[in-house]
Design a protein around this motif. Structure first.
Motif, mmCIF file in Angstrom:
data_model
loop_
_atom_site.group_PDB
_atom_site.id
_atom_site.type_symbol
_atom_site.label_atom_id
_atom_site.label_comp_id
_atom_site.label_asym_id
_atom_site.label_seq_id
_atom_site.Cartn_x
_atom_site.Cartn_y
_atom_site.Cartn_z
ATOM 1 N N GLN A 1 22.495 81.066 67.378
ATOM 2 C CA GLN A 1 23.527 81.615 68.246
ATOM 3 C C GLN A 1 24.840 81.874 67.526
ATOM 4 O OE1 GLN A 1 23.351 78.586 71.269
ATOM 5 N NE2 GLN A 1 21.460 79.364 72.104
ATOM 6 N N GLY A 2 25.909 81.218 67.947
ATOM 7 C CA GLY A 2 27.233 81.530 67.427
ATOM 8 C C GLY A 2 27.445 81.186 65.979
ATOM 9 N N LEU A 3 26.484 80.546 65.318
ATOM 10 C CA LEU A 3 26.655 80.176 63.919
ATOM 11 C C LEU A 3 26.367 81.317 62.956
ATOM 12 C CD1 LEU A 3 25.042 76.631 63.754
ATOM 13 C CD2 LEU A 3 27.458 77.211 63.694
ATOM 14 N N SER A 4 25.813 82.408 63.441
ATOM 15 C CA SER A 4 25.311 83.446 62.550
ATOM 16 C C SER A 4 26.358 83.953 61.562
ATOM 17 C CB SER A 4 24.753 84.616 63.362
ATOM 18 O OG SER A 4 25.765 85.164 64.197
ATOM 19 N N ALA A 5 27.605 84.102 62.021
ATOM 20 C CA ALA A 5 28.645 84.636 61.137
ATOM 21 C C ALA A 5 29.011 83.669 60.018
ATOM 22 C CB ALA A 5 29.888 84.979 61.953
ATOM 23 N N ASN A 6 28.610 82.410 60.169
ATOM 24 C CA ASN A 6 28.976 81.403 59.178
ATOM 25 C C ASN A 6 27.947 81.245 58.061
ATOM 26 O OD1 ASN A 6 31.435 80.410 60.470
ATOM 27 N ND2 ASN A 6 30.073 79.668 62.077
ATOM 28 N N PHE A 7 26.814 81.939 58.185
ATOM 29 C CA PHE A 7 25.756 81.783 57.200
ATOM 30 C C PHE A 7 25.703 82.953 56.233
ATOM 31 C CE2 PHE A 7 24.284 78.457 59.875
ATOM 32 C CZ PHE A 7 23.454 77.665 59.089
ATOM 33 N N ARG A 8 25.511 82.625 54.980
ATOM 34 C CA ARG A 8 25.238 83.631 53.965
ATOM 35 C C ARG A 8 23.735 83.611 53.685
ATOM 36 N NH1 ARG A 8 27.762 84.160 47.820
ATOM 37 N NH2 ARG A 8 26.464 85.927 47.169
ATOM 38 N N THR A 9 23.090 84.747 53.857
ATOM 39 C CA THR A 9 21.645 84.831 53.651
ATOM 40 C C THR A 9 21.333 85.129 52.191
ATOM 41 O OG1 THR A 9 21.351 85.671 55.899
ATOM 42 C CG2 THR A 9 19.526 85.980 54.358
ATOM 43 N N VAL A 10 20.429 84.345 51.624
ATOM 44 C CA VAL A 10 20.013 84.516 50.231
ATOM 45 C C VAL A 10 18.520 84.840 50.225
ATOM 46 C CG1 VAL A 10 19.848 83.455 47.951
ATOM 47 C CG2 VAL A 10 21.752 82.856 49.476
ATOM 48 N N ARG A 11 18.179 86.044 49.824
ATOM 49 C CA ARG A 11 16.783 86.485 49.796
ATOM 50 C C ARG A 11 16.112 86.016 48.504
ATOM 51 N NH1 ARG A 11 14.956 91.226 52.215
ATOM 52 N NH2 ARG A 11 12.742 91.595 51.841
ATOM 53 N N ILE A 12 14.921 85.429 48.617
ATOM 54 C CA ILE A 12 14.158 84.986 47.450
ATOM 55 C C ILE A 12 12.767 85.598 47.531
ATOM 56 C CG2 ILE A 12 13.372 83.023 46.093
ATOM 57 C CD1 ILE A 12 15.411 81.293 47.491
ATOM 58 N N TYR B 1 14.629 74.446 37.829
ATOM 59 C CA TYR B 1 13.969 75.522 38.571
ATOM 60 C C TYR B 1 13.574 76.617 37.587
ATOM 61 C CZ TYR B 1 13.361 79.345 41.961
ATOM 62 O OH TYR B 1 12.869 80.386 42.705
ATOM 63 N N LEU B 2 12.329 77.059 37.650
ATOM 64 C CA LEU B 2 11.823 78.069 36.722
ATOM 65 C C LEU B 2 11.619 79.388 37.458
ATOM 66 C CD1 LEU B 2 9.186 75.909 34.798
ATOM 67 C CD2 LEU B 2 11.565 76.426 34.142
ATOM 68 N N PRO B 3 12.639 80.250 37.470
ATOM 69 C CA PRO B 3 12.511 81.515 38.196
ATOM 70 C C PRO B 3 11.479 82.428 37.561
ATOM 71 C CG PRO B 3 14.535 81.480 36.908
ATOM 72 C CD PRO B 3 13.947 80.103 36.816
ATOM 73 N N ASP B 4 10.805 83.179 38.390
ATOM 74 C CA ASP B 4 9.854 84.184 37.920
ATOM 75 C C ASP B 4 10.655 85.316 37.284
ATOM 76 O OD1 ASP B 4 7.992 86.202 37.592
ATOM 77 O OD2 ASP B 4 7.027 85.871 39.520
ATOM 78 N N PRO B 5 10.437 85.620 36.004
ATOM 79 C CA PRO B 5 11.229 86.673 35.345
ATOM 80 C C PRO B 5 11.046 88.053 35.959
ATOM 81 C CG PRO B 5 9.412 85.958 33.947
ATOM 82 C CD PRO B 5 9.482 84.989 35.083
ATOM 83 N N THR B 6 9.968 88.234 36.742
ATOM 84 C CA THR B 6 9.740 89.535 37.383
ATOM 85 C C THR B 6 10.427 89.625 38.747
ATOM 86 O OG1 THR B 6 7.687 88.865 38.507
ATOM 87 C CG2 THR B 6 7.506 89.673 36.232
ATOM 88 N N GLN B 7 11.086 88.536 39.167
ATOM 89 C CA GLN B 7 11.745 88.500 40.476
ATOM 90 C C GLN B 7 13.221 88.134 40.293
ATOM 91 O OE1 GLN B 7 10.270 89.472 43.156
ATOM 92 N NE2 GLN B 7 8.136 89.507 42.482
ATOM 93 N N PRO B 8 14.095 89.106 40.073
ATOM 94 C CA PRO B 8 15.518 88.818 39.835
ATOM 95 C C PRO B 8 16.181 88.037 40.958
ATOM 96 C CG PRO B 8 14.998 91.114 39.335
ATOM 97 C CD PRO B 8 13.794 90.545 40.002
ATOM 98 N N SER B 9 15.683 88.167 42.181
ATOM 99 C CA SER B 9 16.323 87.481 43.302
ATOM 100 C C SER B 9 16.276 85.966 43.150
ATOM 101 C CB SER B 9 15.657 87.889 44.628
ATOM 102 O OG SER B 9 14.295 87.492 44.641
ATOM 103 N N GLN B 10 15.292 85.448 42.408
ATOM 104 C CA GLN B 10 15.194 84.002 42.232
ATOM 105 C C GLN B 10 16.349 83.472 41.388
ATOM 106 O OE1 GLN B 10 11.287 82.675 41.043
ATOM 107 N NE2 GLN B 10 10.243 83.860 42.625
ATOM 108 N N GLN B 11 16.660 84.136 40.296
ATOM 109 C CA GLN B 11 17.791 83.717 39.471
ATOM 110 C C GLN B 11 19.104 83.932 40.205
ATOM 111 O OE1 GLN B 11 17.681 82.114 36.322
ATOM 112 N NE2 GLN B 11 19.782 81.775 36.995
ATOM 113 N N GLN B 12 19.189 85.007 40.986
ATOM 114 C CA GLN B 12 20.402 85.266 41.769
ATOM 115 C C GLN B 12 20.622 84.162 42.793
ATOM 116 O OE1 GLN B 12 19.616 89.174 43.333
ATOM 117 N NE2 GLN B 12 19.802 90.174 41.323
ATOM 118 N N ALA B 13 19.536 83.657 43.396
ATOM 119 C CA ALA B 13 19.657 82.577 44.378
ATOM 120 C C ALA B 13 20.229 81.323 43.730
ATOM 121 C CB ALA B 13 18.295 82.277 44.999
ATOM 122 N N VAL B 14 19.810 81.036 42.497
ATOM 123 C CA VAL B 14 20.350 79.881 41.775
ATOM 124 C C VAL B 14 21.858 80.013 41.637
ATOM 125 C CG1 VAL B 14 20.377 78.641 39.579
ATOM 126 C CG2 VAL B 14 18.208 79.461 40.505
#
Length: 334
Positions: free
Chosen positions: A190-201, A33-46
């Protein structure tokens, strides 16, 4: 061969066996995966996904002692990748699948609903409950019935200990400058929301970074002549292919492309109605998955969907389809 003359039959067993990343992503990894160096969230998602995969693998490590009971994987039941089209969400989702222990499954939201329809809800639950990971690409929120069906399925799978990972595909009124609304996705499951970690890219569509617009179309004669010289080529009139798609269930569009290595289309024109446009979106996804270059005459692919459609309820889908069709058209010119 002509795609418009094919009528593939896909048994339920094939739907299950094919729940793996598509050919385009069969060899990807976090390292590729080649993250965009101007978008830190991409490397954080990895980093987040590597940690998630490590947790799954740690749960597989042998335990010392005869009677020590293995502990279930720690951390959230799922990871949700939240970002615009073309930022590499599918690449990362497939990388997670490759890095995780089996049994595991990978499919789009549409493919998952097709599986439930083919097997029945209870059998789908039994089939997937033994998996350690289920990856769902392009989770859609535009069909409340299907969304509730899959939400119920995911609830049962989480109860069985299955870990989840998903990317999303939402309606435009839920988008914020090209980014998905994670909260709306969480409400739908529904009830699954608390079980998910959201990763912004964040980021721009990688397929078009620094690249020109859609390539100029060929003539009808050029398309026909090139198709005659290309091994494994399909050759269709665009209008005839669109008509044929209405008689083939979208779950079979992948099988429609079996043994095809390049697609040739004559007379590409604007798509007039929404149902036809949505079928073209699914076909574009399957062609992109298989890395099939497209040689076409008529109008450029960035003009296939009208301005009205690009502003309507399926804007996100149409933009993704244009992005992918243009990329495949560029491939044919290489």
């Amino acid at each position: 061969m002509a795609l418009s003359e094919r009528k593939p039959a896909v048994p339920a067993e094939r739907l299950v066996a094919e729940m793996v990343p598509p050919p385009r992503f069969s060899g990807v990894s976090f390292g590729s995966y080649l993250p965009d160096p101007t978008q830190p969230s991409q490397q954080q998602a990895v980093g987040v996904l590597e940690e998630f995969a490590a947790g799954l693998n740690a749960a597989e490590a042998p335990k010392r002692g005869w009677f020590r009971k293995a502990k279930p994987p720690q951390g959230p039941a799922g990871v949700y990748l939240d970002g615009g089209y073309g930022v590499g969400k599918t690449h990362l989702l497939a990388s997670l699948w490759h890095a995780a222990p089996g049994p595991k499954a990978f499919g789009t939201f549409v493919e998952l609903t097709n599986l439930v329809g083919a097997l029945g809800f209870q059998q789908a639950v039994r089939t997937l409950s033994g998996h350690k990971l289920l990856c769902i690409d392009e989770f859609e929120l535009d069909d409340p019935g299907d969304t509730v069906l899959v939400s119920t399925l995911l609830s049962r799978l989480v109860e069985a200990g299955v870990k989840l990972a998903a990317t999303s595909n939402t309606l435009p009124e839920k988008l914020g400058e090209g980014r998905f609304a994670a909260a709306d996705f969480m409400r739908e499951i529904q009830g699954l929301s608390a079980n998910f970690r959201t990763v912004r890219i964040d980021g721009q569509d990688y397929r078009h970074r620094g690249l020109p617009a859609a390539p100029a179309p060929y003539t009808d004669e050029q398309v026909t002549e090139r198709a005659g010289r290309a091994p494994g080529a399909s050759l269709d009139d665009f209008a005839a292919l669109l008509d044929h798609l209405s008689a083939v269930h979208p779950s079979r569009y992948g099988a429609l492309l079996d043994d095809v290595h390049a697609v040739f289309l004559r007379g590409v024109r604007p798509v007039e109605d929404q149902s036809t446009a949505l079928r073209l979106v699914v076909l574009a996804d399957r062609m992109y998955d298989r890395e099939l270059p497209i040689t076409a005459s008529g109008i450029p692919f960035d003009q296939v969907f009208s301005e009205e459609m690009l502003k309507g309820g399926y804007r996100k889908k149409y933009l993704r389809a244009v992005s992918r069709l243009v990329a495949l058209a560029r491939d044919s010119a290489k």
